[in-house]
Motif scaffolding. Structure first.
Motif: not given
Length: 623
Positions: A237-252
């Motif tokens: 879902l992240c790869e298709i929707s958001f792309g790469e996050f700047n850091n692990e905190k935003d991803r979490n």
């Protein structure tokens, strides 16, 4: 027949499975007749047998002439051209059933004989056995059918390789046609990932076709391809929707938010098999991605103001249109809100920006764009699988899976030609993972893989199974080829560049349909993955004719050079070469066009631009 008719020479050197043979003078005539059949003697790729007691050892000729002399006999041989090298591949009782592998080896002086066509018929198997499927005939013996063991083909995986124009797509269509015979295999099920939309025409009477924008192809009966975003795991879902996050905190933070939305959906609309305690962010539970995007967008970009009495921040400050209506946007349409600028003038009511915990502005803008582009609707607005604001859907995944692998037709074609290039690899990985996990967890049920195996055919596999790729598709396929056999999931890898396929994936393929391969690195990649030492046979790959394949591996009794039986012309894949100059008169040609016809008086380049903009090659036929 007498032994004298088939006698070739004697064993002089044995080195593992490599045997050197000294040819007799009588065998050097080059051409012999046995039972009315003519045979070329000692031809590379032909078969020989070595009688040992009541058994016969069988081998394939890999080398003939001076270069076949063993090193330890180079100086003592005056006639070095009277030698032949063979590779042993199996054995069997006299006139009995052939088996791969060896229980014994020949010794010095054992006679070597030519294998006749009658003997080959016993070796290659009987066509009346239901687990054998015919794909063509042996190239140098038209009366011998090329039979494939369905059990080994599906469970041990396979690969179809060949350079462009070698007949690869036609070979795949022939194999699928044979496997989808409902009278012979009433419960067969095959799913094809068709990257370029080639196979709809070839298999239209046996297949359900799913395609993005199905209305653009009126010549075929098609269904709309839908892949619900909420069925993807969080990484997909992240790869298709958001792309790469700047850091692990935003991803979490986003992960926690997705979990919260799924939990709220599950609370309002309970679903069998999952509860609040077992729910994870990867659970295929519907939720509103549009509402999640809107919520995160407001937190990231929103401006707030507080009343003059110093109360805490409590109200968003939106811009207004010409009628004074606040521009709050529309989550379901992917339209973002527009906020006022921060006002800090002296004496004015202060408008303050509330700094949030997120730094995902770029990711939210990307997702908002995708939510508004129709080409992504198969993911973000998948018709009956689109969740409402509360996460409820009209159809669940059981209907989707029944459409894909449970229809009344044996083949399902997932036409991915309309999938945007930036998400193609991730979409393929998600599709394969959904199929694998569904059959893995249902392995003991009636529609699971153990009770009703599934063959997954992956066309143009080098695009998404590249050896250097760490994408979703490569990871899932590695799991399928390593573990799928136990759960009834077979893979067929189809590629024109086997050297670009992940080596782990290719090494797990038990059967190869090797068509013409001109590139040396591609040939060496095939040779290195084979269990048999058959360098001489794979050396024939550059000279194979179109539609001719060397079939090697577990699904065949012996490696065989095969002429594939092509489907009728109106049932072949849409992958033929364009005609540059056609000698056939235009009114008789199957494909009129090329440089030999006169140009139109007023060519319609406006239609070209229209088809380009619509991304529909048949736009003129839709009108």
């Amino acid at each position: 027949m007498s032994n004298k008719e088939t006698y070739l020479g004697d064993v002089q050197d044995v080195n593992g499975t490599t045997v050197s043979i000294s040819l007799s003078k009588e065998s050097l005539t080059g051409f012999v007749y046995i039972d009315g059949q003519g045979y070329r003697v000692s031809q590379v790729g032909s078969f020989v047998r070595i009688p040992i007691g009541f058994n016969d050892l069988f081998g394939i000729v890999s080398q003939v002439g001076a270069s076949a002399v063993p090193e330890n006999q180079l100086e003592s041989q005056n006639h070095g051209n009277r030698w032949m090298t063979i590779q042993l591949i199996g054995e069997g009782p006299r006139n009995g059933v052939f088996q791969r592998g060896l229980s014994q080896y020949p010794t010095i002086g054992d006679e070597v004989h030519l294998v006749s066509e009658n003997e080959l018929q016993n070796i290659y198997g009987q066509p009346d056995k239901p687990y054998f499927v015919k794909v063509g005939h042996i190239s140098n013996a038209d009366s011998i059918p090329a039979l494939i063991d369905v059990n080994k083909l599906i469970s041990r995986h396979s690969a179809v390789t060949g350079t462009t124009g070698s007949g690869k797509s036609t070979t795949v269509a022939s194999i699928i046609n044979a496997l989808s015979d409902r009278e012979k295999y009433p419960s067969s099920r095959i799913i094809m990932l068709d990257i370029h939309g080639e196979y709809g025409q070839a298999l239209q009477d046996k297949a359900q076709i799913y395609k993005i924008n199905k209305e653009t192809s009126p010549r075929l009966e098609e269904n709309e391809l839908q892949v619900p975003f909420w069925a993807l795991n969080f990484d997909e879902l992240c790869e298709i929707s958001f792309g790469e996050f700047n850091n692990e905190k935003d991803r979490n933070i986003v992960m926690e938010r997705v979990h919260k939305y799924k939990l709220e959906s599950l609370t309002k609309h309970p679903r069998k098999g999952v509860s609040a305690d077992t729910l994870s962010v990867d659970s295929p539970v519907p939720f509103s991605l549009h509402n999640l995007w809107y919520e995160l967008f407001v937190e990231q970009f929103g401006t707030y103001y507080r009343e003059g009495d110093g109360k805490p921040i409590e109200k968003l400050a939106y811009e207004t249109d010409e009628n004074g209506v606040e521009l709050k946007g529309n989550p379901s349409e992917g339209i973002p809100p527009i906020f006022k600028n921060i006002a800090t003038g002296a004496g004015e009511v202060k408008v303050n920006y509330l700094p949030g915990n997120l730094n995902i502005g770029k990711q939210l803008l990307l997702l908002g764009t995708k939510l508004r582009i129709p080409r992504y609707n198969f993911l973000f607005k998948p018709d009956d699988w689109t969740p409402n604001a509360e996460g409820d859907v009209v159809q669940d995944l059981d209907t989707l899976l029944m459409n894909w692998i449970g229809s009344d037709r044996p083949v399902t074609i997932l036409d991915l030609s309309g999938v945007p290039a930036d998400i193609l690899q991730t979409t393929i990985g998600a599709l394969l993972r959904l199929l694998y996990e569904a059959l893995f967890w249902a392995r003991d049920l009636s529609q699971g893989g153990r009770h009703r195996p599934l063959l997954v055919v992956m066309e143009e596999a080098h695009i998404y199974l590249n050896g250097n790729s760490k994408g979703m598709a490569s990871k899932v396929v590695q799991r399928i080829v390593k573990e799928g056999r136990k759960y009834g999931i077979g893979a067929m890898i189809v590629s024109q560049r086997p050297s670009e396929i992940n080596s782990t994936i290719l090494s797990q393929c038990g059967t190869f349909f090797a068509l013409r391969l001109s590139n040396a690195s591609d040939r060496s990649h095939i040779t290195s993955t084979l269990s048999d030492n058959l360098d001489g046979l794979t050396g024939m790959l550059p000279i194979l004719r179109t539609g001719e394949a060397i079939i090697l591996g577990e699904a065949v009794k012996l490696p065989m050079r095969t002429t594939i039986e092509a489907p009728p012309k109106n049932r072949r894949p849409d992958s033929q070469d364009p005609v540059v100059y056609d000698e056939v008169p235009m009114e008789e040609s199957q494909n009129p066009g090329g440089w030999g016809i006169k140009m139109e008086a007023a060519p319609r380049y406006d239609e070209l631009v229209e088809a380009w903009r619509a991304q529909n090659p048949r736009i003129d036929k839709v009108k």
